[in-house]
Design an enzyme around this catalytic site. Structure first.
Site, PDB file in Angstrom:
ATOM      1  N   GLU A 105     -10.677  12.347   7.094  1.00 45.23           N
ATOM      2  CA  GLU A 105     -10.460  13.669   6.520  1.00 45.23           C
ATOM      3  C   GLU A 105     -11.782  14.403   6.288  1.00 45.23           C
ATOM      4  O   GLU A 105     -11.893  15.595   6.555  1.00 45.23           O
ATOM      5  CB  GLU A 105      -9.715  13.545   5.190  1.00 45.23           C
ATOM      6  CG  GLU A 105      -8.305  12.988   5.310  1.00 45.23           C
ATOM      7  CD  GLU A 105      -7.758  12.547   3.969  1.00 45.23           C
ATOM      8  OE1 GLU A 105      -7.972  11.358   3.612  1.00 45.23           O
ATOM      9  OE2 GLU A 105      -7.154  13.374   3.261  1.00 45.23           O
ATOM     10  N   ASP A 146      -9.156   0.372   1.385  1.00 43.55           N
ATOM     11  CA  ASP A 146      -8.200  -0.029   2.422  1.00 43.55           C
ATOM     12  C   ASP A 146      -8.805   0.309   3.786  1.00 43.55           C
ATOM     13  O   ASP A 146      -8.420   1.275   4.443  1.00 43.55           O
ATOM     14  CB  ASP A 146      -6.882   0.727   2.182  1.00 43.55           C
ATOM     15  CG  ASP A 146      -5.802   0.342   3.171  1.00 43.55           C
ATOM     16  OD1 ASP A 146      -5.714  -0.847   3.506  1.00 43.55           O
ATOM     17  OD2 ASP A 146      -5.057   1.235   3.605  1.00 43.55           O
ATOM     18  N   GLU A 197     -10.817   3.817   3.036  1.00 43.30           N
ATOM     19  CA  GLU A 197      -9.867   4.610   2.259  1.00 43.30           C
ATOM     20  C   GLU A 197     -10.116   4.328   0.788  1.00 43.30           C
ATOM     21  O   GLU A 197     -10.034   3.185   0.335  1.00 43.30           O
ATOM     22  CB  GLU A 197      -8.413   4.291   2.633  1.00 43.30           C
ATOM     23  CG  GLU A 197      -8.020   4.863   3.991  1.00 43.30           C
ATOM     24  CD  GLU A 197      -6.510   4.802   4.263  1.00 43.30           C
ATOM     25  OE1 GLU A 197      -5.798   4.062   3.560  1.00 43.30           O
ATOM     26  OE2 GLU A 197      -6.056   5.514   5.186  1.00 43.30           O
ATOM     27  N   LYS A 216      -4.932  -2.319   9.667  1.00 46.26           N
ATOM     28  CA  LYS A 216      -5.230  -2.451   8.242  1.00 46.26           C
ATOM     29  C   LYS A 216      -5.426  -3.912   7.836  1.00 46.26           C
ATOM     30  O   LYS A 216      -5.876  -4.172   6.721  1.00 46.26           O
ATOM     31  CB  LYS A 216      -4.055  -1.904   7.414  1.00 46.26           C
ATOM     32  CG  LYS A 216      -3.663  -0.466   7.726  1.00 46.26           C
ATOM     33  CD  LYS A 216      -4.502   0.523   6.958  1.00 46.26           C
ATOM     34  CE  LYS A 216      -3.872   1.907   6.980  1.00 46.26           C
ATOM     35  NZ  LYS A 216      -4.548   2.825   6.049  1.00 46.26           N
ATOM     36  N   GLN A 226      -4.698   2.157  14.706  1.00 49.58           N
ATOM     37  CA  GLN A 226      -3.565   2.659  13.921  1.00 49.58           C
ATOM     38  C   GLN A 226      -2.718   3.674  14.685  1.00 49.58           C
ATOM     39  O   GLN A 226      -1.484   3.574  14.714  1.00 49.58           O
ATOM     40  CB  GLN A 226      -4.093   3.295  12.632  1.00 49.58           C
ATOM     41  CG  GLN A 226      -3.019   3.770  11.668  1.00 49.58           C
ATOM     42  CD  GLN A 226      -3.614   4.368  10.379  1.00 49.58           C
ATOM     43  OE1 GLN A 226      -4.823   4.356  10.178  1.00 49.58           O
ATOM     44  NE2 GLN A 226      -2.756   4.868   9.521  1.00 49.58           N
ATOM     45  N   THR A 259      -9.305  -5.745   3.214  1.00 49.57           N
ATOM     46  CA  THR A 259      -9.129  -4.811   2.109  1.00 49.57           C
ATOM     47  C   THR A 259     -10.050  -5.299   0.997  1.00 49.57           C
ATOM     48  O   THR A 259      -9.991  -6.467   0.619  1.00 49.57           O
ATOM     49  CB  THR A 259      -7.665  -4.810   1.614  1.00 49.57           C
ATOM     50  OG1 THR A 259      -6.810  -4.483   2.715  1.00 49.57           O
ATOM     51  CG2 THR A 259      -7.460  -3.816   0.485  1.00 49.57           C
ATOM     52  N   ARG A 283      -8.748   3.587  12.773  1.00 53.00           N
ATOM     53  CA  ARG A 283      -7.870   4.711  13.110  1.00 53.00           C
ATOM     54  C   ARG A 283      -7.375   4.674  14.543  1.00 53.00           C
ATOM     55  O   ARG A 283      -6.261   5.130  14.833  1.00 53.00           O
ATOM     56  CB  ARG A 283      -8.596   6.036  12.865  1.00 53.00           C
ATOM     57  CG  ARG A 283      -9.088   6.238  11.457  1.00 53.00           C
ATOM     58  CD  ARG A 283      -7.954   6.244  10.464  1.00 53.00           C
ATOM     59  NE  ARG A 283      -8.464   6.456   9.108  1.00 53.00           N
ATOM     60  CZ  ARG A 283      -7.707   6.300   8.019  1.00 53.00           C
ATOM     61  NH1 ARG A 283      -6.445   5.941   8.103  1.00 53.00           N
ATOM     62  NH2 ARG A 283      -8.241   6.502   6.832  1.00 53.00           N
ATOM     63  N   ASP A 326       0.845  -1.182   0.000  1.00 48.84           N
ATOM     64  CA  ASP A 326       0.000   0.000   0.000  1.00 48.84           C
ATOM     65  C   ASP A 326       0.889   1.244   0.000  1.00 48.84           C
ATOM     66  O   ASP A 326       1.792   1.368   0.834  1.00 48.84           O
ATOM     67  CB  ASP A 326      -0.910  -0.018   1.230  1.00 48.84           C
ATOM     68  CG  ASP A 326      -2.059   0.969   1.081  1.00 48.84           C
ATOM     69  OD1 ASP A 326      -2.466   1.256  -0.058  1.00 48.84           O
ATOM     70  OD2 ASP A 326      -2.558   1.452   2.113  1.00 48.84           O
ATOM     71  N   TYR A 372       1.253   2.461  15.258  1.00 49.29           N
ATOM     72  CA  TYR A 372       2.036   2.633  14.024  1.00 49.29           C
ATOM     73  C   TYR A 372       3.457   3.164  14.211  1.00 49.29           C
ATOM     74  O   TYR A 372       4.253   3.094  13.267  1.00 49.29           O
ATOM     75  CB  TYR A 372       1.273   3.505  13.011  1.00 49.29           C
ATOM     76  CG  TYR A 372       1.521   4.986  13.123  1.00 49.29           C
ATOM     77  CD1 TYR A 372       0.976   5.732  14.157  1.00 49.29           C
ATOM     78  CD2 TYR A 372       2.319   5.654  12.192  1.00 49.29           C
ATOM     79  CE1 TYR A 372       1.201   7.084  14.258  1.00 49.29           C
ATOM     80  CE2 TYR A 372       2.556   7.013  12.293  1.00 49.29           C
ATOM     81  CZ  TYR A 372       1.993   7.727  13.330  1.00 49.29           C
ATOM     82  OH  TYR A 372       2.234   9.060  13.433  1.00 49.29           O
ATOM     83  N   GLU A 407      -9.058   4.084  -2.763  1.00 47.15           N
ATOM     84  CA  GLU A 407      -7.785   3.920  -3.461  1.00 47.15           C
ATOM     85  C   GLU A 407      -8.005   3.259  -4.821  1.00 47.15           C
ATOM     86  O   GLU A 407      -9.066   2.704  -5.103  1.00 47.15           O
ATOM     87  CB  GLU A 407      -6.812   3.045  -2.651  1.00 47.15           C
ATOM     88  CG  GLU A 407      -6.516   3.584  -1.263  1.00 47.15           C
ATOM     89  CD  GLU A 407      -5.288   2.946  -0.622  1.00 47.15           C
ATOM     90  OE1 GLU A 407      -4.443   2.373  -1.353  1.00 47.15           O
ATOM     91  OE2 GLU A 407      -5.179   3.029   0.611  1.00 47.15           O
ATOM     92  N   HIS A 449      -3.747  13.901   0.959  1.00 49.66           N
ATOM     93  CA  HIS A 449      -4.066  12.934   2.019  1.00 49.66           C
ATOM     94  C   HIS A 449      -2.928  12.866   3.043  1.00 49.66           C
ATOM     95  O   HIS A 449      -3.170  12.884   4.252  1.00 49.66           O
ATOM     96  CB  HIS A 449      -4.309  11.548   1.415  1.00 49.66           C
ATOM     97  CG  HIS A 449      -4.420  10.462   2.434  1.00 49.66           C
ATOM     98  ND1 HIS A 449      -5.501  10.321   3.280  1.00 49.66           N
ATOM     99  CD2 HIS A 449      -3.562   9.452   2.785  1.00 49.66           C
ATOM    100  CE1 HIS A 449      -5.318   9.278   4.082  1.00 49.66           C
ATOM    101  NE2 HIS A 449      -4.144   8.737   3.796  1.00 49.66           N
ATOM    102  N   TYR A 502       1.114   5.734  -0.720  1.00 51.71           N
ATOM    103  CA  TYR A 502       0.705   6.914   0.058  1.00 51.71           C
ATOM    104  C   TYR A 502       0.907   8.113  -0.857  1.00 51.71           C
ATOM    105  O   TYR A 502       1.577   9.075  -0.500  1.00 51.71           O
ATOM    106  CB  TYR A 502       1.661   6.959   1.261  1.00 51.71           C
ATOM    107  CG  TYR A 502       1.301   7.777   2.456  1.00 51.71           C
ATOM    108  CD1 TYR A 502       0.060   7.678   3.081  1.00 51.71           C
ATOM    109  CD2 TYR A 502       2.244   8.641   3.026  1.00 51.71           C
ATOM    110  CE1 TYR A 502      -0.218   8.412   4.220  1.00 51.71           C
ATOM    111  CE2 TYR A 502       1.966   9.371   4.169  1.00 51.71           C
ATOM    112  CZ  TYR A 502       0.724   9.244   4.760  1.00 51.71           C
ATOM    113  OH  TYR A 502       0.439   9.953   5.905  1.00 51.71           O
TER     114      TYR A 502
END
Lengths: 425, 425
Positions: B371, B241, B207, B261, B248, B265, B245, B134, B252, B209, B141, B136
């Site tokens: 977001e 994805d 997410e 994650k 995470q 998916t 949160r 994955d 992380y 993507e 973002h 970024y």
């Protein structure tokens, strides 16, 4: 699960197996060999490899009545049969090689075909690596690296005493011991540089780890307890998580190591079964903070496993540059696997879980050159009088591991070796 | 590589295919279907799915003269044949469905067998995911999340304008659109808490993507240029994805996202080929810092791909909560794949590369609830009058994507959908 397969008084009739430092009758590690023809499954016994495909064809072992599992280029079909089949096969092989079941020993044609001198057996990657996850279970290593990368005040991350921290690694570049390791290219940026450049890593390192091999799959949504996770582990290998420190320090914020680790990971060719390691279970270190219940353990799941790193320059003799023991790891493989499934992550037969670099407290017990030479401050002296802060082209790194305790036969892992080759610029 | 397969004036004789918003003759995306029996490869055409195993058995397409590749439960054997076979098959299918080659159209028995109404075709995971990485790639973002996780001063990491940042994800939990997504359990620690607790995620997110599907393997040690990488991509899917949160933010540092994650998916069932997307290539955004030469591109490799996110509460109507375009991604999939191989990492047929969350500049163009609701500060209003800061049980998230330009037929991706199910506590 201690049984007669661990009895140190029993010996194999195979010449040279009695008292063998790595592969006595009590070990019986699984691997994949070829003798120039098709790859197949074997076990190590002394200085020989026993061809299990030959035994399966002769009907002496038959883990799956429906189909052959040893006439295969990987351990995955055998592992997929599950713990009862693993144990039944171990017991059958122990009796065949111990002589209580005389059908192999007394059949010269079969022994001639199935018992292969180790020097004739080319050992291959023992299993198809489904996915590779690398953990970070040594508090000493995490503290050392954290001190160098982030300073002493932020050395151990706030989550470290609560989470068996891990990240997904790259399975496609896991290779068996013995091959060359090409120095990787990548983005490099020294602290004073304005911008990165693309070049060969100048800070190439090894990481001494133990790899747990998952033998039992789980469905998506299934959480394993530590006891279930412990039973799902088929065995262990030595693992060298080759690392390019200059690529790593520039790339790893915020999503973790990527190209700095993806060029190669070496594992030893023999998977030492969890069953063989039963006599060497040991307690984890004392807890510095309470663990959440899903990480509690009902049994001692750490391994009393001695580890050593030898480093030989090109045309030079190896010097042992580190000695440590896996017993000091803060998290066991069972805890790591239980955590891996905590969110419902599906596990596959052949998943490989690296323990994280095994470092002890004393400077000579660190599992990486980064730590042994303390980020370049204290170069490590080699046999030819040269010294190293990181690996040079031509260097050969050999990891060794063994379990030895009073009242138990010594169980060895053999070697996990790799030689650094120049970068493909 | 624009050829007659892109000609917008050509139409298919299949009823309903002409002017279809997603799957006209110019698209021909590949997937795997079953009709209650064995899974096999098909292409979407209008409101039908063409069974390629049936066409292969009838000799109308034969990508591999040695063996069948469409009578398979995954696209991997077909993809492994390489770009020349992909293009030849696309051209053959375009002529068969366009009618220039009349052998399918004029054979009522074969059309009756091979042309399956979409509602009867159960779509499955289209390929075996070898490994999942994955990235970024959206600056917007990365800046938004960085601001929320690390504050505005450290929002965009120092390496971000130089490296297509990525991390290894978990392949075993990539699922096809349409299933339920079980809310994950994990370690949670709010900022004021003394210690973490184990519980169901309370900050579950999507997410938006785009996933690139690698169709050509590379050997360990091989570096791909961006042009070679571009040719190695078989096609693209929509990718969600799913992200927890709260898990995470606690896990992380320092090694990246892991359990936050790994629970699921989702990808769309149809792989839209890179060939079909040729008319929609577009330039990457202007560079804010010079890129290293290995990331330079000779062709416009970004995609002018419109994207939308619909969110429907249980028993409620969907509301479109985000609209954006993949053209603004700072790094193309070709650059990401080239970077992936920079260290010599071997790629496999079926590797899946997530683009990273696609966010634009305006608040309504963000690709995650984190977001859109700005970390809970601005709840998003739904059709039933309720609002969301994160996903609730019963919510259905649908990603949609399409390419539309003057002078080209519209190419759609269909939908990538998932419904949140309660945690298994």
């Amino acid at each position: 699960m201690r049984d007669e397969t661990h009895d140190p008084a029993r010996q194999s009739w195979v010449p040279g197996a009695a008292g063998h430092p790595d592969f006595p009758l009590q070990n019986l590690p699984f691997g994949v060999l070829s003798t120039g023809d098709r790859p197949r499954v074997g076990v190590a016994i002394g200085d020989h490899v026993l061809d299990l495909a030959a035994l399966e064809a002769a009907g002496l072992v038959r883990p799956d009545p429906e189909r052959t599992v040893f006439d295969a280029p990987a351990l995955n079909p055998f592992m997929a049969l599950g713990p009862a089949a693993w144990q039944a096969t171990r017991e059958a092989l122990s009796r065949l090689l111990g002589g209580e079941d005389a059908r192999l020993r007394d059949d010269p044609v079969l022994t001639g075909r199935a018992l292969i001198p180790a020097e004739r057996a080319m050992l291959q990657l023992p299993f198809k690596v489904a996915e590779y996850t690398d953990f970070y279970a040594s508090r000493e290593h995490a503290t050392n690296v954290g001190t160098m990368f982030r300073g002493p005040d932020n050395a151990l991350p706030a989550n470290w005493l609560h989470i068996p921290i891990g990240y997904n690694g790259r399975a496609s570049t896991v290779v068996v011991s013995g091959g060359g390791i090409v120095r990787p290219m990548g983005q490099l940026k020294a602290p004073g540089d304005q911008a990165p450049r693309f070049g060969a890593s100048e800070r190439l390192d090894f990481e001494l780890e133990v790899g747990a091999v998952v033998g039992t799959a789980t469905a998506m949504g299934t959480r394993l307890s530590t006891a279930q996770a412990d039973r799902a582990i088929f065995g262990y290998v030595l693992l060298n998580d080759w690392s390019a420190r200059d690529i790593q320090v520039w790339e790893y914020v915020p999503l973790g190591p990527f190209q700095s680790k993806a060029f190669a990971t070496s594992i030893s060719p023999w998977v030492v079964t969890a069953a063989a390691l039963e006599p060497f279970r040991t307690e984890a270190p004392g807890r510095l903070a309470p663990l959440l219940p899903y990480l509690h353990e009902d049994t001692p799941n750490n391994l009393d496993l001695e580890l050593a790193v030898d480093l030989a320059p090109a045309d030079g003799e190896p010097a042992t540059i580190a000695r440590t023991n896996a017993s000091g790891l803060y998290y066991s493989s069972a805890q790591q696997l239980a955590h891996h499934t905590a969110c419902g992550c599906a596990m596959s037969v052949g998943d490989l879980l690296g323990s994280g670099t095994v470092s002890g407290r004393a400077p000579g017990s660190y599992g990486s050159l980064l730590e042994l030479a303390w980020n370049g401050a204290h170069p490590v002296r080699l046999s030819d009088g040269t010294s190293r802060t990181f690996l040079a082209d031509g260097d050969t790194v050999t990891l060794r591991g063994w379990c030895a305790r009073d009242g138990a036969a010594r169980i060895g892992f053999g070697a996990c070796r790799g030689t650094i080759l120049p970068a493909h610029a």
